[in-house]
Motif scaffolding. Structure first.
Motif, PDB file in Angstrom:
ATOM      1  N   UNK A  50       0.979  -1.153  -0.041  1.00  0.00           N
ATOM      2  CA  UNK A  50      -0.122   0.310   0.311  1.00  0.00           C
ATOM      3  C   UNK A  50       0.888   1.573   0.314  1.00  0.00           C
ATOM      4  N   UNK A  51       2.059   1.313   0.127  1.00  0.00           N
ATOM      5  CA  UNK A  51       2.494   2.274   0.521  1.00  0.00           C
ATOM      6  C   UNK A  51       3.015   2.580  -0.930  1.00  0.00           C
ATOM      7  N   UNK A  52       3.598   1.591  -1.904  1.00  0.00           N
ATOM      8  CA  UNK A  52       3.995   1.648  -2.697  1.00  0.00           C
ATOM      9  C   UNK A  52       2.665   2.216  -3.769  1.00  0.00           C
ATOM     10  N   UNK A  53       2.291   1.699  -3.842  1.00  0.00           N
ATOM     11  CA  UNK A  53       0.455   2.183  -4.443  1.00  0.00           C
ATOM     12  C   UNK A  53       0.391   3.944  -3.912  1.00  0.00           C
ATOM     13  N   UNK A  54       0.763   4.353  -2.685  1.00  0.00           N
ATOM     14  CA  UNK A  54       0.146   5.290  -2.141  1.00  0.00           C
ATOM     15  C   UNK A  54       1.294   6.446  -3.178  1.00  0.00           C
ATOM     16  N   UNK A  55       2.180   5.805  -3.768  1.00  0.00           N
ATOM     17  CA  UNK A  55       3.808   7.285  -3.482  1.00  0.00           C
ATOM     18  C   UNK A  55       4.076   7.246  -4.979  1.00  0.00           C
ATOM     19  N   UNK A  56       3.750   5.989  -5.895  1.00  0.00           N
ATOM     20  CA  UNK A  56       4.173   5.921  -7.001  1.00  0.00           C
ATOM     21  C   UNK A  56       2.739   5.802  -8.361  1.00  0.00           C
ATOM     22  N   UNK A  57       1.333   4.948  -7.774  1.00  0.00           N
ATOM     23  CA  UNK A  57       0.379   4.398  -8.338  1.00  0.00           C
ATOM     24  C   UNK A  57      -0.289   5.328  -7.638  1.00  0.00           C
ATOM     25  N   UNK A  58      -0.603   6.416  -6.767  1.00  0.00           N
ATOM     26  CA  UNK A  58      -2.194   6.932  -6.170  1.00  0.00           C
ATOM     27  C   UNK A  58      -3.254   7.242  -7.418  1.00  0.00           C
ATOM     28  N   UNK A  59      -2.634   7.355  -8.824  1.00  0.00           N
ATOM     29  CA  UNK A  59      -4.412   7.655  -9.765  1.00  0.00           C
ATOM     30  C   UNK A  59      -4.579   6.415 -10.423  1.00  0.00           C
ATOM     31  N   UNK A  60      -3.367   5.575 -10.729  1.00  0.00           N
ATOM     32  CA  UNK A  60      -3.663   4.567 -11.301  1.00  0.00           C
ATOM     33  C   UNK A  60      -4.861   3.463 -10.450  1.00  0.00           C
ATOM     34  N   UNK A  61      -6.231   2.848 -10.970  1.00  0.00           N
ATOM     35  CA  UNK A  61      -7.891   1.947 -10.110  1.00  0.00           C
ATOM     36  C   UNK A  61      -6.277   1.066  -9.659  1.00  0.00           C
ATOM     37  N   UNK A  62      -7.089   0.486  -8.512  1.00  0.00           N
ATOM     38  CA  UNK A  62      -7.023  -0.627  -7.862  1.00  0.00           C
ATOM     39  C   UNK A  62      -6.336  -1.581  -8.527  1.00  0.00           C
ATOM     40  N   UNK A  63      -7.347  -1.829  -9.538  1.00  0.00           N
ATOM     41  CA  UNK A  63      -7.043  -3.158  -9.695  1.00  0.00           C
ATOM     42  C   UNK A  63      -5.723  -3.181 -11.292  1.00  0.00           C
ATOM     43  N   UNK A  64      -5.298  -1.786 -11.909  1.00  0.00           N
ATOM     44  CA  UNK A  64      -4.590  -2.082 -13.150  1.00  0.00           C
ATOM     45  C   UNK A  64      -3.353  -1.896 -12.249  1.00  0.00           C
ATOM     46  N   UNK A  65      -3.661  -1.641 -10.955  1.00  0.00           N
ATOM     47  CA  UNK A  65      -2.415  -1.551  -9.974  1.00  0.00           C
ATOM     48  C   UNK A  65      -2.081  -3.043  -9.858  1.00  0.00           C
ATOM     49  N   UNK A  66      -3.343  -3.609  -9.401  1.00  0.00           N
ATOM     50  CA  UNK A  66      -2.932  -5.539  -9.238  1.00  0.00           C
ATOM     51  C   UNK A  66      -2.416  -6.427 -10.404  1.00  0.00           C
ATOM     52  N   UNK A  67      -2.576  -5.642 -11.275  1.00  0.00           N
ATOM     53  CA  UNK A  67      -1.915  -6.140 -12.436  1.00  0.00           C
ATOM     54  C   UNK A  67      -0.925  -6.210 -12.913  1.00  0.00           C
ATOM     55  N   UNK A  68      -0.146  -4.863 -12.947  1.00  0.00           N
ATOM     56  CA  UNK A  68       1.097  -4.323 -12.790  1.00  0.00           C
ATOM     57  C   UNK A  68       2.332  -5.241 -12.525  1.00  0.00           C
ATOM     58  N   UNK A  69       1.434  -5.381 -11.072  1.00  0.00           N
ATOM     59  CA  UNK A  69       2.511  -6.428  -9.921  1.00  0.00           C
ATOM     60  C   UNK A  69       2.722  -8.064 -10.338  1.00  0.00           C
ATOM     61  N   UNK A  70       1.355  -8.177 -11.156  1.00  0.00           N
ATOM     62  CA  UNK A  70       0.386  -9.632 -11.623  1.00  0.00           C
ATOM     63  C   UNK A  70       1.784  -9.567 -12.363  1.00  0.00           C
ATOM     64  N   UNK A  71       1.627  -8.849 -13.493  1.00  0.00           N
ATOM     65  CA  UNK A  71       2.599  -8.669 -14.268  1.00  0.00           C
ATOM     66  C   UNK A  71       4.280  -8.953 -14.437  1.00  0.00           C
ATOM     67  N   UNK A  72       4.215  -8.012 -13.500  1.00  0.00           N
ATOM     68  CA  UNK A  72       6.042  -8.002 -13.048  1.00  0.00           C
ATOM     69  C   UNK A  72       6.542  -8.963 -12.301  1.00  0.00           C
TER      70      UNK A  72
END
Length: 218
Positions: A50-72
Motif C-alpha cells: 500500500x505504501x508503494x501504491x500511495x507513493x507511485x501509483x496513487x492515480x491508478x485504479x486498484x485493479x490496474x495496480x494489482x495487474x501491473x504487479x502481477x505482470x512483473x
C-alpha cells in the motif's frame, strides 16, 4: 503503437496497455526503492504494497495496480509476500547476533506463556540499539513467532495455539465460553485473558454473545 513499444497486462478480466519505455522507467525506480528498503530493513519481508501504491501509483485504479504487479511477478521482476513486495533473491536472514537475541526473546515469552512480559522489559537486557530491537519485534510479528493481541501485548505463538485449543474444547463441552473459565484453564488473569479473547473475536475464531463466547460459524 507497435506491439514491441507497449506492454499488455490484465487483472480480473480487464486489459491495460502501457508504453514500454514508461514501464521500464517505473520498474527501475521501484527496484531501486526496494533495494534501499532491503538494505535499511533486512529483517522485513518486503516493501509494503500500500505504501508503494500511495507513493507511485496513487492515480491508478486498484485493479490496474494489482495487474501491473502481477505482470512483473510473472516476468520474474518482483516477488510478492504477505502485504508486500520484494526483489527476487532477497531473503530475510538474521545475523548470528540477531538470532541469539531472537532465541532469548522467544525463550522468555515461552516461559511465561499466558502471562507474557512487556516487550520493553524483555529487550532492555539484550543490548543492541533501540532501532535494532524494533526491527526484531517487526521480524517476530512478521514471522508470527509472536502474536500481537493488542497494542503492547504480545503472546508466543504456542500460547495462542494452546489457548485456541482450550477455548474450542470448553465450548464443545459447555456450549459456550466465559472469561472466568478461560482464565482458570490458562492459569492466568483477566489482564491477559480478556485481550486474548477479544483477539479471538477479532480474527473470527470466536463470537461474543453477551458475556459468553461461541465458535465463529461464519
Amino acid at each position: 503503437l507497435a506491439e514491441k513499444e507497449v506492454i499488455r497486462f490484465s487483472f480480473e478480466g480487464t486489459d491495460w496497455f502501457w508504453p514500454k519505455s514508461l514501464e521500464e522507467k517505473q520498474l527501475a525506480e521501484i527496484k531501486e526503492l526496494m533495494e534501499q528498503y532491503h538494505q535499511k530493513y533486512p529483517l522485513r519481508p518486503g516493501f509494503p504494497k500500500e505504501e508503494l501504491r500511495s507513493r507511485l501509483f496513487s492515480k491508478w485504479a486498484v485493479k490496474a495496480f494489482n495487474g501491473i504487479l502481477l505482470y512483473w511477478e510473472e516476468q520474474g521482476q518482483l516477488a510478492t509476500v504477505a502485504g508486500g513486495l520484494r526483489l527476487p533473491g532477497f531473503e530475510v536472514k538474521p545475523t548470528a547476533e540477531e538470532q541469539r537475541m531472537i532465541e532469548e526473546i522467544l525463550a522468555r515469552y515461552e516461559k511465561e506463556l499466558f502471562q507474557p512480559p512487556a516487550w520493553e522489559e524483555v529487550v532492555k537486557f539484550l543490548g543492541g540499539k533501540p532501532e535494532q530491537r524494533d526491527e526484531l519485534l517487526y521480524y517476530l510479528l512478521g514471522t508470527q513467532q509472536l502474536i500481537k493481541v493488542t497494542e503492547g501485548l504480545y503472546f508466543h505463538q504456542e500460547a495462542v495455539r494452546r489457548a485456541k485449543e482450550l477455548a474450542r474444547n470448553i465450548i464443545k463441552e459447555e456450549g459456550a465460553l466465559q472469561l472466568a473459565a478461560m482464565r482458570d484453564a490458562l492459569g492466568s488473569s483477566r489482564k491477559y485473558v480478556l485481550p486474548l479473547l477479544e483477539y479471538f473475536d477479532q480474527i473470527k475464531f470466536t463470537k461474543r454473545i453477551g458475556d459468553q463466547r461461541v465458535l465463529f460459524s461464519g
